[in-house]
Motif scaffolding. Sequence first.
Motif, PDB file in Angstrom:
ATOM      1  N   SER A 161      32.254  34.542  39.901  1.00  0.00           N
ATOM      2  CA  SER A 161      31.652  35.781  39.398  1.00  0.00           C
ATOM      3  C   SER A 161      31.571  35.778  37.868  1.00  0.00           C
ATOM      4  CB  SER A 161      32.431  36.989  39.896  1.00  0.00           C
ATOM      5  OG  SER A 161      33.734  36.960  39.337  1.00  0.00           O
ATOM      6  N   ILE A 178      28.291  37.028  35.500  1.00  0.00           N
ATOM      7  CA  ILE A 178      28.599  38.173  34.619  1.00  0.00           C
ATOM      8  C   ILE A 178      28.322  37.785  33.161  1.00  0.00           C
ATOM      9  CG2 ILE A 178      30.564  39.468  33.639  1.00  0.00           C
ATOM     10  CD1 ILE A 178      31.565  39.820  36.504  1.00  0.00           C
ATOM     11  N   LEU A 234      37.766  42.270  29.050  1.00  0.00           N
ATOM     12  CA  LEU A 234      36.585  42.851  29.700  1.00  0.00           C
ATOM     13  C   LEU A 234      36.410  44.326  29.351  1.00  0.00           C
ATOM     14  CD1 LEU A 234      36.466  44.578  32.684  1.00  0.00           C
ATOM     15  CD2 LEU A 234      37.720  42.583  33.389  1.00  0.00           C
ATOM     16  N   HIS A 235      37.524  45.071  29.206  1.00  0.00           N
ATOM     17  CA  HIS A 235      37.384  46.484  28.840  1.00  0.00           C
ATOM     18  C   HIS A 235      36.989  46.652  27.375  1.00  0.00           C
ATOM     19  CE1 HIS A 235      39.571  47.019  32.655  1.00  0.00           C
ATOM     20  NE2 HIS A 235      38.869  48.127  32.713  1.00  0.00           N
ATOM     21  N   THR A 270      33.193  45.915  27.436  1.00  0.00           N
ATOM     22  CA  THR A 270      32.277  46.841  28.123  1.00  0.00           C
ATOM     23  C   THR A 270      32.388  48.257  27.551  1.00  0.00           C
ATOM     24  OG1 THR A 270      33.960  47.019  29.830  1.00  0.00           O
ATOM     25  CG2 THR A 270      32.127  45.551  30.292  1.00  0.00           C
ATOM     26  N   THR A 300      36.848  45.737  41.910  1.00  0.00           N
ATOM     27  CA  THR A 300      36.272  45.306  40.624  1.00  0.00           C
ATOM     28  C   THR A 300      34.756  45.191  40.699  1.00  0.00           C
ATOM     29  OG1 THR A 300      38.246  43.966  40.430  1.00  0.00           O
ATOM     30  CG2 THR A 300      36.533  43.529  38.828  1.00  0.00           C
ATOM     31  N   THR A 312      32.942  48.545  40.623  1.00  0.00           N
ATOM     32  CA  THR A 312      33.019  49.175  39.300  1.00  0.00           C
ATOM     33  C   THR A 312      32.067  48.476  38.332  1.00  0.00           C
ATOM     34  OG1 THR A 312      35.348  49.375  39.839  1.00  0.00           O
ATOM     35  CG2 THR A 312      34.716  50.053  37.647  1.00  0.00           C
ATOM     36  N   ALA A 313      32.046  47.134  38.366  1.00  0.00           N
ATOM     37  CA  ALA A 313      31.159  46.376  37.466  1.00  0.00           C
ATOM     38  C   ALA A 313      29.698  46.690  37.788  1.00  0.00           C
ATOM     39  CB  ALA A 313      31.421  44.881  37.603  1.00  0.00           C
ATOM     40  N   HIS A 314      29.365  46.799  39.087  1.00  0.00           N
ATOM     41  CA  HIS A 314      27.976  47.098  39.461  1.00  0.00           C
ATOM     42  C   HIS A 314      27.557  48.475  38.955  1.00  0.00           C
ATOM     43  CE1 HIS A 314      28.092  43.940  42.843  1.00  0.00           C
ATOM     44  NE2 HIS A 314      27.394  43.497  41.822  1.00  0.00           N
TER      45      HIS A 314
END
Length: 371
Positions: free
Chosen positions: A27, A31, A157-158, A161, A277, A280-282
């Motif tokens: 993934s 991403i 990642l946080h 994003t 996960t 949430t990412a989608h």
Amino acid sequence: MLVILVLMAAASFAGAIALPLLYPLPSAAHIHLALAAGIMPLIFGAMTHFVPVLTRSAAAPKGVRLIPLLASSAGTLAFFSFAASNRIYYFAAFFALALAMAFAMWIMRRANKAVGKPHPCLNWYLGAIACLILAFVAVLAMTLWPEQRIALKRLHLHLNTLGFIGLTAIATLQVLLPTAVGRPDPQAAARLRQDMKWALGGALLISIGAAWFKPLAWTGAVLWAIPLVHLCKAWFTLYFREIRQLHGAASSLAAALTGFFAAIFFGALHTGGILNTANTAHAFIFAFLFPLVTGAVSQLLPIWARPGPQTPWHTLARQHLGKGGGYRALLFLAGGLLLGLGWREGMLLSIAALAAFLLQLATTARPAPVT
Ligand code: HEM
């Protein structure tokens, strides 16, 4: 160059959706194809456009205008590294870190030289780049602190994003929507000045909390929500009529704000173990990023494609790209929220809206008048 970045972002998103259907990839590969090779350079590119406007100074010099393209090569290297399961991503992180630092120095120099007080949006951009720098430091720290890899990945990642992308987006929306509508928001600068601490503090707390101490992440989500509530209230009072329209950029930009709110909420549910996960990412990508990028591109692409004085072509191109903007916004939002709740078919709504926009993009050179 900005038009090339838009096309590269569109291609990397299309690749990120199509590639996993053709090859089983980790993934992290798709991403990073979408976010590091597509979105990160586009954000740098958009900043090279906005920083001179906000500081009332000359266009960015050639060396700075190259940074988005170099960032794209760092992002692409990260994608190949994850696809090939090797460790070259450490080199990509180091390279991207150097680029982000050079870019931050350019913004600071422009802010110091600005005639009068620089616009507070610049501080949001600096906060965003600071988050990006910390995100790359988190990747490099994985070599020194391998037992903390999962925590550092969450931190990275946080910060990327909700910090880098979130701060840039929410600041830019406050400048872009009034421009798209053609009516100023008299409180935008004061709001940006007051709310910066909540947004940056929220992003940092969510990132540290998601990595090491969950209650901190929920506190951070509440802090990030403060500027969002302020912005929703202002837009509801000033621009409700334009946001409701089915054509134009305003509805897409308002959908992006709603999508970001949803992304913070879904992120909090994810931290609590209620959502997974991928969902949430989608939700982040489809309910927030897609309306954001399509709305911003409908407003900005004409000026990026033909800089200089505004002509009837610019108006027509904007109308052409904004046509059906309200329908697209609804499809993106509905698709993203359904995907966030785990209903995979929601992807079809988002793909339909994206396909419509790509078609409009491809036919923008000779736009037909809206009837
Ligand atoms: C050259 C740039 C970058 C490098 C070298 C890099 C590196 C990494 C690494 C090493 C991981 C951990 C992968 C794993 O353990 O599975 C990761 C995860 C992640 N990164 Fe990056 N990153 C970069 C840029 C970005 C950017 C710009 C974003 C978003 C704006 C981003 C978002 C993410 C996300 C969402 C994950 C979690 C992926 C997953 O759970 O599969 N990264 N990154």
